[in-house]
Enzyme design. Structure first.
Site, PDB file in Angstrom:
ATOM      1  N   GLN A   1      36.786  38.407  38.986  1.00  0.00           N
ATOM      2  CA  GLN A   1      37.906  39.251  39.417  1.00  0.00           C
ATOM      3  C   GLN A   1      39.189  38.927  38.657  1.00  0.00           C
ATOM      4  O   GLN A   1      39.833  39.827  38.128  1.00  0.00           O
ATOM      5  CB  GLN A   1      38.146  39.120  40.927  1.00  0.00           C
ATOM      6  CG  GLN A   1      37.137  39.878  41.767  1.00  0.00           C
ATOM      7  CD  GLN A   1      37.411  39.742  43.262  1.00  0.00           C
ATOM      8  OE1 GLN A   1      37.874  38.691  43.732  1.00  0.00           O
ATOM      9  NE2 GLN A   1      37.115  40.783  44.017  1.00  0.00           N
TER      10      GLN A   1
ATOM     11  N   GLY B   1      29.609  45.485  46.659  1.00  0.00           N
ATOM     12  CA  GLY B   1      30.090  44.575  47.687  1.00  0.00           C
ATOM     13  C   GLY B   1      30.719  43.308  47.160  1.00  0.00           C
ATOM     14  O   GLY B   1      31.185  42.473  47.931  1.00  0.00           O
TER      15      GLY B   1
ATOM     16  N   LYS C   1      34.791  45.018  43.377  1.00  0.00           N
ATOM     17  CA  LYS C   1      35.298  45.654  42.165  1.00  0.00           C
ATOM     18  C   LYS C   1      36.668  46.298  42.406  1.00  0.00           C
ATOM     19  O   LYS C   1      37.530  46.252  41.544  1.00  0.00           O
ATOM     20  CB  LYS C   1      34.301  46.724  41.672  1.00  0.00           C
ATOM     21  CG  LYS C   1      33.040  46.140  41.058  1.00  0.00           C
ATOM     22  CD  LYS C   1      32.144  47.211  40.480  1.00  0.00           C
ATOM     23  CE  LYS C   1      31.405  48.025  41.529  1.00  0.00           C
ATOM     24  NZ  LYS C   1      30.499  47.234  42.358  1.00  0.00           N
TER      25      LYS C   1
END
Ligand code: ADP
Ligand code: MG
Ligand code: ZN
Length: 588
Positions: free
Chosen positions: A49, A69, A72
């Site tokens: 991330q 899940g 994103k």
């Protein structure tokens, strides 16, 4: 997750360069960190991330491939909040948009949407906001149709672009661009206009499933040149996957003794099918001295958060939960996720079991696979479009002992699979020698005969009745007319499941005002069995005990000691590379 795949060679950046983007010495880093906590109420980033966010804030075009899940959306929502102007988000479904808008509203991030059902009034406000230097919203969600069809929208975007207010473009479900993908949308094909008209705006494409050829295609269609591709593999290398055959009488004590021995003093989740199961299984576990509590949707919200909190702080060891226990669970040291009942799809299973081992330490994911559970879930998902199909994929995952569990998931997630990727971290890889191939042609013929007989008597058989008839139980009249089986009950059930999966049998529903009944019928392939040359075989476990052997992530296989391991970098900002045996390393 420890598993980052570097399969796609990156044309623009070296490994060292790339690592810089995992760091926090950018001009925006402070704000990013702060917004993560203050706006999004999250404590830390998941793998990839931060890298994605830093790359995007640096103005790079980016494709992000990450399982469903894993988070994103944060990779464009957070940059949106940290940037001047607004982010344009293209989403294929209005329902996805609505979910996101609702979520963003709940955390006080202003976002708006434009789709076919937007009122003129609303559209006008949104369009005006796009050129307002005070930017009244941080994200604008649109359908691809809007981009393709609304000249007005394009002209407003252009004005916003010229005023430096269009800060970023996110294309969600980016695989929809490609006809080779599984979900092609014609309007996605026209999205190339965005990059052609707004070349300075960084684009972020997001998807859970895209092969590299599909991504190459998307790249062309979207007119981005040489985007950076970040791929997080579905493969959680520290998780050991196992399926045990559920023998309804024994399963609870089996679960209890596992928790009391292998997972002594450790924390975990037992997923069950229903609220009632949550209550009964947790009380059975309590009787066996396990600090277990139920959790389900119908509980009082305060009770729910109390259970969650106590479990997080290790005052409760085991949560016996329905799928309602999911959102917001990010306990790192979950050592086992036991499914007392199978999930309704592989995606669901991946997500639920994926709550184990978030700290990258070894953890076990065990399913108890029971015959009658298939039909309990089947009646539940009957209304869903592809519910049945997805359930059968899950059943196939459980029954298939021909192949590595991970490879089955890889196929499911459209990922290229390398047999080394499992590393004996699943039961079928570890116990292949305990399985034998059995010819089941005669058994299959017997089952078909029973159903033909029932059909001729105008009788419908539930799966349970079918097994019982075959085992020689049930009405005497019928007993005389059928060939009963020599197989054990569990074997008989396994054969029936196999026949269902392969299309020799099929399911048939019947609705009453109170329940849905599930019957077995002959499938499209049943006539093949009339031919004497047609044969059918399947692998079966040679032991009756359900599991092929008592192993887990926690057992190191001594034979593997001669393998050389790469050193593990245990640094949060830089997740370890694949194929490392974390559980071994940490013991050395
Ligand atoms: P995807 O689009 O990849 O399927 P989402 O963006 O919808 O996934 O996120 C799934 C869930 O993960 C959401 O509930 C989100 O709040 C949660 N999530 C995202 N990032 C984090 C994080 N760093 N820590 C904890 N939860 C997160
Ligand atoms: Mg998403
Ligand atoms: Zn395997």
């Amino acid at each position: 997750s420890a598993s980052l795949k570097s399969s796609r060679a990156d044309p623009v950046m070296s490994k060292q360069e790339m690592q810089r983007y995992d760091g926090a010495d950018f001009s925006w880093s402070k704000e990013v960190e702060q917004q993560l906590k203050d706006s999004f109420h999250l404590s830390k980033f998941r793998p990839l991330q931060l890298r994605a966010i830093n790359l995007s804030l640096s103005g790079k075009d980016l494709f992000l491939v990450m399982p469903t899940g894993r988070g994103k959306s944060l990779c464009y929502q957070l940059p949106a909040v940290c940037s001047k102007g607004f982010t344009l988000v293209v989403t294929p479904l209005v329902s996805l948009m609505e979910d996101q808008i609702m979520y963003l509203k709940s955390i006080d991030v202003s976002a708006v949407m434009l789709n076919a059902s937007s009122s003129k009034e609303h559209a006008k406000t949104v369009m005006a906001g796009m050129t307002d230097p005070k930017t009244p919203f941080k994200l604008v969600y649109v359908t691809p149709e809007k981009i393709a069809k609304s000249k007005l929208l394009m002209s407003r975007l252009e004005k916003g672009y010229n005023a430096n207010l269009l800060s970023r473009i996110a294309v969600d479900e980016v695989h929809c661009c490609s006809q080779w993908g599984h979900d092609f949308r014609p309007d996605y094909k026209l999205l190339g206009i965005l990059k052609r008209q707004f070349p300075k705006v960084p684009l972020l494409g997001l998807t859970a499933t895209a092969t590299s050829s599909v991504l190459k295609d998307c790249e062309k269609i979207l007119c981005v040149s040489q985007p950076i591709t970040l791929t997080s593999s579905f493969n959680r290398t520290n998780l050991y996957y196992e399926v045990r055959i559920k023998d309804s009488d024994a399963s609870i004590s089996d679960v209890a003794s596992l928790i009391n021995s292998r997972y002594k003093d450790q924390s975990g989740i037992v997923y069950v099918f229903s609220q009632k199961d949550a209550e009964s299984v947790s009380s059975e576990l309590q009787k066996r001295d396990i600090l277990a509590y139920p959790y389900h949707a119908n509980m009082d919200p305060d009770d729910k958060s109390r259970v969650h909190r106590k479990w997080t702080s290790n005052k409760i060891r085991v949560v016996v939960a329905t799928v309602a226990f999911g959102m917001g669970i990010d306990k790192p040291d979950v050592r086992f996720v036991i499914h007392h009942t199978i999930s309704k799809s592989i995606e669901n299973y991946y997500q639920e079991s994926g709550r184990a081992g978030r700290d990258d330490q070894p953890a076990d994911c065990i399913i108890y696979f029971g015959f009658s559970d298939i039909f309990r879930i089947s009646t539940m998902v009957v209304m869903e479009n592809v519910g049945q199909q997805k359930l059968l994929q899950m059943v196939d995952y459980c029954q298939n002992i021909d192949r590595c569990r991970r490879s089955l998931m890889a196929v499911h997630f459209d990922e290229v699979w390398d047999d080394e990727g499992c590393n004996q971290m699943c039961d079928t890889c570890r116990h292949a020698k305990d399985y034998t191939t059995v010819d089941i042609t005669q058994h299959a013929r017997q089952v078909v005969q029973i159903l033909e007989l029932a059909g001729s008597m105008d009788e419908k058989l539930t799966p349970l009745k079918l097994v019982e008839a075959w085992m020689g139980k049930g009405p005497a009249k019928r007993r005389k007319m059928i060939q009963t089986t020599t197989l054990s009950r569990l074997q008989a059930e396994a054969v029936i499941v196999r026949l269902l999966l392969q299309g020799y049998l099929r399911e048939d529903f019947s609705f009453t005002p109170y329940t849905t009944y599930f019957y077995m019928k002959l499938g499209r392939k049943a006539p093949l069995l009339k031919s004497q040359t047609h044969t059918l075989s399947m692998k079966m476990r040679t032991t009756e005990s359900g599991s092929a052997g008592d192993t887990s992530a926690f057992e190191t296989n001594e034979k593997e000691d001669d393998i050389i391991f790469e050193p593990v970098v245990m640094d949060n900002s830089c997740p370890p590379q694949p194929k490392q045996k974390l559980f071994k390393e940490q013991r050395n």
